[in-house]
Motif scaffolding. Structure first.
Motif, PDB file in Angstrom:
ATOM      1  N   UNK A 299       0.841  -1.203   0.000  1.00 21.41           N
ATOM      2  CA  UNK A 299       0.000   0.000   0.000  1.00 21.41           C
ATOM      3  C   UNK A 299       0.868   1.243   0.000  1.00 21.41           C
ATOM      4  N   UNK A 300       0.482   2.229  -0.799  1.00 22.66           N
ATOM      5  CA  UNK A 300       1.137   3.530  -0.677  1.00 22.66           C
ATOM      6  C   UNK A 300       0.228   4.370   0.210  1.00 22.66           C
ATOM      7  N   UNK A 301       0.712   4.648   1.420  1.00 30.60           N
ATOM      8  CA  UNK A 301      -0.108   5.375   2.390  1.00 30.60           C
ATOM      9  C   UNK A 301      -0.268   6.837   1.959  1.00 30.60           C
ATOM     10  N   UNK A 302      -1.184   7.552   2.614  1.00 31.08           N
ATOM     11  CA  UNK A 302      -1.447   8.941   2.219  1.00 31.08           C
ATOM     12  C   UNK A 302      -0.200   9.824   2.353  1.00 31.08           C
ATOM     13  N   UNK A 303       0.707   9.454   3.290  1.00 25.11           N
ATOM     14  CA  UNK A 303       1.916  10.276   3.449  1.00 25.11           C
ATOM     15  C   UNK A 303       3.054   9.800   2.529  1.00 25.11           C
ATOM     16  N   UNK A 304       2.755   8.891   1.619  1.00 25.59           N
ATOM     17  CA  UNK A 304       3.745   8.467   0.622  1.00 25.59           C
ATOM     18  C   UNK A 304       4.552   7.240   1.030  1.00 25.59           C
ATOM     19  N   UNK A 305       4.456   6.840   2.316  1.00 20.49           N
ATOM     20  CA  UNK A 305       5.224   5.651   2.734  1.00 20.49           C
ATOM     21  C   UNK A 305       4.614   4.392   2.122  1.00 20.49           C
ATOM     22  N   UNK A 306       5.461   3.371   1.920  1.00 20.33           N
ATOM     23  CA  UNK A 306       4.960   2.087   1.425  1.00 20.33           C
ATOM     24  C   UNK A 306       4.807   1.129   2.602  1.00 20.33           C
ATOM     25  N   UNK A 307       3.716   0.362   2.614  1.00 18.92           N
ATOM     26  CA  UNK A 307       3.514  -0.584   3.722  1.00 18.92           C
ATOM     27  C   UNK A 307       3.072  -1.924   3.163  1.00 18.92           C
ATOM     28  N   UNK A 308       3.703  -2.981   3.718  1.00 17.91           N
ATOM     29  CA  UNK A 308       3.315  -4.342   3.298  1.00 17.91           C
ATOM     30  C   UNK A 308       2.175  -4.826   4.167  1.00 17.91           C
ATOM     31  N   UNK A 309       1.174  -5.384   3.552  1.00 13.36           N
ATOM     32  CA  UNK A 309       0.040  -5.912   4.329  1.00 13.36           C
ATOM     33  C   UNK A 309      -0.012  -7.423   4.103  1.00 13.36           C
ATOM     34  N   UNK A 310       0.078  -8.157   5.185  1.00 18.07           N
ATOM     35  CA  UNK A 310       0.090  -9.622   5.050  1.00 18.07           C
ATOM     36  C   UNK A 310      -1.299 -10.233   5.193  1.00 18.07           C
ATOM     37  N   UNK A 311      -2.164  -9.558   5.971  1.00 11.27           N
ATOM     38  CA  UNK A 311      -3.521 -10.111   6.133  1.00 11.27           C
ATOM     39  C   UNK A 311      -4.491  -8.992   6.473  1.00 11.27           C
TER      40      UNK A 311
END
Ligand code: BTN
Length: 316
Positions: A299-311
């Motif tokens: 996911x590209x969060x609203x502040x531009x950071x990338x986050x991995x989502x496993x579940x």
């Protein structure tokens, strides 16, 4: 011979005793015995025999006559009614049932979805569980869910070319933005080694969505709803098992990256702004920009950071 009569009736729609006896070369006594066994599935009117509700028939002999697989679905446990095919498959796997065996039910009384939600399973759907015993690390078992979604989506696209079929991460198959199929993969391991995996697949085929609880109706659809007519369950099931075996063979050959490529091409999630609902009410929003090589959503969060989502549950 019972299988032959059944298949003959399935193909011919309505036939007389005389025609069945002469076409299949059986004597009348044997015919009467077979009809006695099949009588729950038949409509008999003035010496004409017809299968009742043939679109929704999923009898093993019918399936086997159309199946193109080598081992997936070659062994079938069929139930008119069962609590949950996943539960039954688990009991069978515990007793050593072989890879590829499927459990199939016309109706489930305790169909289960993810997060222990109820899965409504009336007549007219495909409710099945496949027993698998892949030689893979237990941590890779969730990849089987993505692989299964690819098999379902390819099946529906192939059979119903005009429908807008796609995958919602991680395990839903959609038509447009409505869910037509859910997948529940349950894996069982001992000492970090995978014993077996049960892949439960529910596809709403000839199901009336307005028979569902009102809160589920808006987000759900069925093939019947989309096409305005019923389709033969046995055809969809056999095609699905065929696609499943092909993709599972790729998976076992270590080609998960190829499967992910197909997953990405079928994905309706990538490119959408989504909300992920985690346990304890936690929510994460962002644009889904991809999946990792293990199948986690990026996911590209609203502040531009990338986050991995496993579940988590994904809301588009
Ligand atoms: C989900 O989307 O939440 C997963 C639904 C999985 C439903 C299928 S139907 C066959 C098998 N038996 C069950 O009890 N559940 C799965």
């Amino acid at each position: 011979m019972k299988e032959k009569v059944l298949n003959f009736l399935y193909e011919k729609k309505e036939v007389s005793k005389k025609d069945i006896v002469s076409e299949l070369g059986i004597d009348e006594k044997e015919f009467d015995k077979i009809i006695e066994k099949l009588k729950n599935y038949l409509k008999i009117h003035k010496d004409k025999y017809k299968l009742k509700n043939s679109h929704n028939l999923l009898l093993p002999s019918l399936i086997k006559s159309k199946l193109k697989t080598n081992y997936i679905g070659r062994n079938i446990y069929y139930f008119d009614i069962v609590d949950s095919t996943n539960l039954t498959a688990k009991k069978l796997a515990e007793k050593g049932e072989e890879e590829g065996t499927i459990v199939l039910a016309q109706v489930q009384t305790r169909g289960r979805g993810r997060e222990n939600k109820e899965w409504i399973s009336p007549k007219g759907g495909i409710w099945t569980s496949i027993i698998l015993k892949p030689d893979i690390p237990a941590v890779n078992a969730p990849q089987i869910t993505l692989m299964t979604a690819v098999a379902v989506a390819k099946t529906l696209k192939k059979l119903f070319k005009n429908l807008d079929v796609g995958i919602k991460w991680p395990n839903d198959v959609l038509i447009g933005n409505k869910k037509v199929c859910g997948i529940l993969t349950e894996s069982y391991s001992r000492n970090e080694s995978l014993e077996y995996v049960i892949v439960g697949v529910g596809i709403d085929i000839n199901v009336d969505i307005n028979s569902f609880p009102i809160e589920l109706q808006e987000g759900a659809t069925s093939i019947k709803e989309e096409l305005g007519k019923e389709v033969p369950l046995v055809d969809v099931l056999c095609e699905f098992l065929y696609e499943f075996e092909k993709v599972y063979e790729k998976f076992k050959a270590g080609k998960f990256q190829e499967i992910l490529k197909e997953w990405r091409a079928l994905s309706k999630t990538i490119g959408s702004y989504v909300e992920i609902r985690k346990k304890f009410g936690k929510r994460i929003r962002g644009e889904a920009v991809g999946v990792t090589k293990d199948g986690a959503l990026i996911l590209e969060l609203d502040d531009g950071r990338l986050k991995k989502i496993f579940s988590g549950a994904c809301i588009h």
